[in-house]
Write an enzyme that holds these catalytic residues in place. Sequence first.
Site, PDB file in Angstrom:
ATOM      1  N   GLN A  74       0.826  -1.199   0.000  1.00  0.00           N
ATOM      2  CA  GLN A  74       0.000   0.000   0.000  1.00  0.00           C
ATOM      3  C   GLN A  74       0.869   1.261   0.000  1.00  0.00           C
ATOM      4  OE1 GLN A  74      -3.126   0.858  -0.305  1.00  0.00           O
ATOM      5  NE2 GLN A  74      -2.930   2.998   0.324  1.00  0.00           N
ATOM      6  N   GLU A  75       1.949   1.229   0.771  1.00  0.00           N
ATOM      7  CA  GLU A  75       2.788   2.417   0.918  1.00  0.00           C
ATOM      8  C   GLU A  75       3.639   2.692  -0.325  1.00  0.00           C
ATOM      9  OE1 GLU A  75       2.663   4.572   3.178  1.00  0.00           O
ATOM     10  OE2 GLU A  75       1.892   3.672   5.015  1.00  0.00           O
ATOM     11  N   SER A  76       4.306   1.661  -0.846  1.00  0.00           N
ATOM     12  CA  SER A  76       5.306   1.915  -1.892  1.00  0.00           C
ATOM     13  C   SER A  76       5.321   0.905  -3.028  1.00  0.00           C
ATOM     14  CB  SER A  76       6.700   1.915  -1.249  1.00  0.00           C
ATOM     15  OG  SER A  76       7.035   0.591  -0.824  1.00  0.00           O
ATOM     16  N   TYR A 121      -7.084   3.718   2.937  1.00  0.00           N
ATOM     17  CA  TYR A 121      -5.823   3.130   3.401  1.00  0.00           C
ATOM     18  C   TYR A 121      -6.086   1.802   4.116  1.00  0.00           C
ATOM     19  CZ  TYR A 121      -1.321   2.772   5.843  1.00  0.00           C
ATOM     20  OH  TYR A 121      -0.104   2.342   6.313  1.00  0.00           O
TER      21      TYR A 121
END
Length: 401
Positions: free
Chosen positions: A268-270, A385
């Site tokens: 999800q982040e990167s 998120y």
Amino acid sequence: MQRITYRVKGSAQGAKRRISHLLRSSKRLLNTKSNIVSSTPTASGRFARTKKLAQVSSIALLSLPAQSLTTMNTKVSAYANVMLQNTLTIAAVPGDSTYFATDGFQHGFGFDLVRTYADELGVDINLKAYANEEAALKALRSGDADMALTTASTKLKSQLNLSSINVSCGYDSSLTKNGLHPKVSWTFSSPNDPLSKKASYFLCDSIKLKNTQKLAAFYNQNLLKDAYSQDHFQKTLTEKLPDYQSSFEEQARNYNHDWELLVAMGYQESHLDANAVSPTGVRGLMMLTNNTAKAMGVSDRVDPYQSIGGGARYLEQMKADFADVPKTDRVWFALAGYNMGPNAVKSIQRKLRAQGIDDKSWANVYAYLADNKASNSRYGQAMHYVSNIRSYLESIKTQTV
């Protein structure tokens, strides 16, 4: 054998008091924690237990609408057995509409509904996993479970002479629009058992139906339905995860997390890119801000091992901040706090409490975020998120990619 027919009428509160009184007595009689187990129970003991079961089985029905009910003195209802054992045993098949396991406990759309029902009954849950629908339903029929959570066909349930209730209570569109199976259901041995009847009232109550629809929105399965998203997710995990898997596993052990949860967060982040940098200055595999990195003891944000460790340590702090939330929902609160800050989540909780709404239910917090995202962009970001990470994690756990 004498056939006894009762016509009963009473309040649910009165029935609950009488059941509680009997259960206190029965627990003294049937102490399962005893180190001594008699291989030949006395006749008086067997008689007392049978009598107690019959009493609870009859009283259980008092909370249902007045009707003519028949009991046999050798027949024990599933409801009575659940209340005596203080446990609801579920036969279930893992799937995107039923349940998946992570972090030492179970999640999933169908399972969360069952958990809410068990909470209303005041009992624990014992989930038994089966490889397919037929095996789960046969376990129910043989008495190895009190109910089944499946997406089995009506034909199969009819062949096994079982009764079922669709969890959407006929509002299948509320499931299908969220990519959930339209026929996820609870199945029982008999439609006349109080366990089945109470389940029907529970699922079809107007307030409960709204809660079911909120839960369906959170467990939306559409994120990875399109071919591009599926291919990208699978390609990333296949090509990049092997380089970092040992780091995810080690840091998960260091901070008592499920390593696959950390993987879902990293995607999800990167998209598992250790060199990722955002316009706002966050960077690294877990996209830590400079301040968060320093607070978590991370000296090099682009070092994968340090980045994963920083994210894992921060998530541990978030879990501690929401220690008063039941473990079954705590991970979602922690992820929301990770994204928007714990104080922002606690502010939402205070607003829910002021309205008399359970502020420790993630479904309620998620619904608040969804209802107010137009006025606060942070709400929409946090909502997506958490739901995205849930979707990635569920895909990993259920091996759909």
